[in-house]
Design a protein around this motif. Sequence first.
Motif, short mmCIF file in Angstrom:
data_model
loop_
_atom_site.label_atom_id
_atom_site.label_comp_id
_atom_site.label_asym_id
_atom_site.label_seq_id
_atom_site.Cartn_x
_atom_site.Cartn_y
_atom_site.Cartn_z
N PHE A 60 0.80 -1.22 0.00
CA PHE A 60 0.00 0.00 0.00
C PHE A 60 0.84 1.28 0.00
O PHE A 60 0.32 2.36 0.24
N SER A 61 2.13 1.15 -0.34
CA SER A 61 2.93 2.35 -0.58
C SER A 61 2.66 2.88 -1.99
O SER A 61 3.04 4.01 -2.31
N SER A 62 2.02 2.07 -2.82
CA SER A 62 1.67 2.46 -4.19
C SER A 62 0.23 2.97 -4.25
O SER A 62 -0.59 2.64 -3.40
N ALA A 63 -0.06 3.72 -5.30
CA ALA A 63 -1.42 4.24 -5.53
C ALA A 63 -2.35 3.11 -5.94
O ALA A 63 -1.90 2.08 -6.45
N SER A 64 -3.64 3.32 -5.78
CA SER A 64 -4.61 2.28 -6.16
C SER A 64 -4.63 2.04 -7.66
O SER A 64 -5.14 1.02 -8.11
N SER A 65 -4.06 2.94 -8.44
CA SER A 65 -4.00 2.75 -9.89
C SER A 65 -2.92 1.75 -10.30
O SER A 65 -2.86 1.33 -11.45
N ASP A 66 -2.06 1.37 -9.35
CA ASP A 66 -0.99 0.40 -9.63
C ASP A 66 -1.42 -1.01 -9.27
O ASP A 66 -2.21 -1.21 -8.35
N ALA A 67 -0.86 -1.98 -9.99
CA ALA A 67 -1.06 -3.39 -9.62
C ALA A 67 -0.18 -3.64 -8.41
O ALA A 67 1.01 -3.92 -8.53
N ARG A 68 -0.74 -3.51 -7.21
CA ARG A 68 0.05 -3.48 -5.98
C ARG A 68 -0.18 -4.67 -5.06
O ARG A 68 0.32 -4.70 -3.93
N PHE A 69 -0.96 -5.63 -5.51
CA PHE A 69 -1.07 -6.90 -4.78
C PHE A 69 -0.27 -7.93 -5.55
O PHE A 69 -0.50 -8.15 -6.74
N HIS A 70 0.69 -8.54 -4.88
CA HIS A 70 1.61 -9.46 -5.54
C HIS A 70 1.50 -10.84 -4.92
O HIS A 70 1.54 -10.97 -3.69
N ILE A 71 1.36 -11.85 -5.75
CA ILE A 71 1.48 -13.23 -5.28
C ILE A 71 2.92 -13.62 -5.57
O ILE A 71 3.34 -13.69 -6.72
N VAL A 72 3.67 -13.84 -4.50
CA VAL A 72 5.10 -14.10 -4.60
C VAL A 72 5.36 -15.60 -4.54
O VAL A 72 4.95 -16.27 -3.59
N ASP A 73 6.04 -16.11 -5.55
CA ASP A 73 6.58 -17.46 -5.52
C ASP A 73 7.92 -17.34 -4.79
O ASP A 73 8.90 -16.85 -5.35
N VAL A 74 7.95 -17.74 -3.52
CA VAL A 74 9.15 -17.51 -2.72
C VAL A 74 10.32 -18.38 -3.13
O VAL A 74 11.47 -18.06 -2.84
N VAL A 75 10.06 -19.48 -3.83
CA VAL A 75 11.15 -20.34 -4.30
C VAL A 75 11.72 -19.78 -5.61
O VAL A 75 12.92 -19.58 -5.74
N GLY A 76 10.84 -19.51 -6.57
CA GLY A 76 11.28 -19.02 -7.87
C GLY A 76 11.58 -17.54 -7.91
O GLY A 76 12.25 -17.05 -8.83
N GLY A 77 11.07 -16.78 -6.93
CA GLY A 77 11.32 -15.35 -6.89
C GLY A 77 10.54 -14.54 -7.90
O GLY A 77 10.95 -13.44 -8.26
N THR A 78 9.41 -15.07 -8.40
CA THR A 78 8.60 -14.33 -9.36
C THR A 78 7.34 -13.79 -8.70
O THR A 78 6.89 -14.29 -7.66
N LEU A 79 6.77 -12.75 -9.31
CA LEU A 79 5.57 -12.11 -8.79
C LEU A 79 4.48 -12.10 -9.85
O LEU A 79 4.76 -11.85 -11.01
N SER A 80 3.25 -12.35 -9.43
CA SER A 80 2.07 -12.09 -10.25
C SER A 80 1.35 -10.93 -9.58
O SER A 80 1.09 -10.99 -8.37
N SER A 81 1.07 -9.88 -10.32
CA SER A 81 0.58 -8.64 -9.72
C SER A 81 -0.82 -8.28 -10.19
O SER A 81 -1.15 -8.47 -11.36
N PHE A 82 -1.63 -7.75 -9.26
CA PHE A 82 -3.04 -7.47 -9.50
C PHE A 82 -3.43 -6.12 -8.89
O PHE A 82 -2.82 -5.67 -7.93
N LEU A 83 -4.50 -5.54 -9.40
CA LEU A 83 -5.12 -4.38 -8.77
C LEU A 83 -5.81 -4.82 -7.49
O LEU A 83 -6.41 -5.89 -7.45
N VAL A 84 -5.76 -3.98 -6.46
CA VAL A 84 -6.48 -4.26 -5.22
C VAL A 84 -6.89 -2.93 -4.59
O VAL A 84 -6.14 -1.95 -4.62
N ALA A 85 -8.10 -2.89 -4.06
CA ALA A 85 -8.61 -1.67 -3.41
C ALA A 85 -8.22 -1.65 -1.94
O ALA A 85 -7.97 -2.70 -1.33
N HIS A 86 -8.18 -0.46 -1.37
CA HIS A 86 -8.00 -0.30 0.07
C HIS A 86 -9.29 0.26 0.68
O HIS A 86 -10.21 0.64 -0.03
N GLY A 87 -9.34 0.31 2.00
CA GLY A 87 -10.53 0.75 2.70
C GLY A 87 -10.75 2.25 2.65
O GLY A 87 -9.80 3.03 2.65
N ARG A 88 -12.02 2.66 2.67
CA ARG A 88 -12.36 4.09 2.61
C ARG A 88 -11.85 4.83 3.85
O ARG A 88 -11.49 6.00 3.76
N GLY A 89 -11.76 4.16 4.97
CA GLY A 89 -11.24 4.80 6.17
C GLY A 89 -9.74 5.04 6.13
O GLY A 89 -9.21 5.83 6.90
#
Length: 196
Positions: free
Chosen positions: A59-88
Amino acid sequence: MLMTRRNLIGSIVAAAAVTPMRVYARSTTHAGIIGAARQALARHGHAASTRDLVGVADFSSASSDARFHIVDVVGGTLSSFLVAHGRGSDPSHKGWVERFSNETGSSATSDGVYLTASEYEGKHGRSMRLKGLDRTNCNAEVRAVVVHGAWYVSPQMLRDHGKLGRSEGCLAFSEADLPRVLERLGPGRLITAGKF
């Protein structure tokens, strides 16, 4: 066929046109995300039944960025997606997380490490429960902070408004990406949220 740099780039561009998900190879640019996943495992790996993949909501990135990452900790690769944060967490709806909260009724995103739990069908359709493992997110179950799909998370929303809509504190994904996120993470894995 010999894979040239031009053919490789062409195949990546073609794949990107089919799906909004982006896949990154290990690099120093993403070392912080991979480090956050490994740190979550070091702190709470004992709670996870499966440790091959870790979700990282940066959440250091803006909501317009694909900032949710599924990390393969063995291979070191990321799959990245858009994710919303809370209104509060973003009361003036600027598209950035200004604060985290674990308080009931805050409608804010909580930072900390979560354990993914069971799936269910709720008011947002297919969803997945989360259990907060830190004092900063230990109210996740009471607050019904979950993973779900939402109409306000989409490339169209970004085109029209330049930012995503906001959740009530949940990790909300596009309805198109949600099945992939749920299938890859599944129950018994960790998700860490914060500013990395």
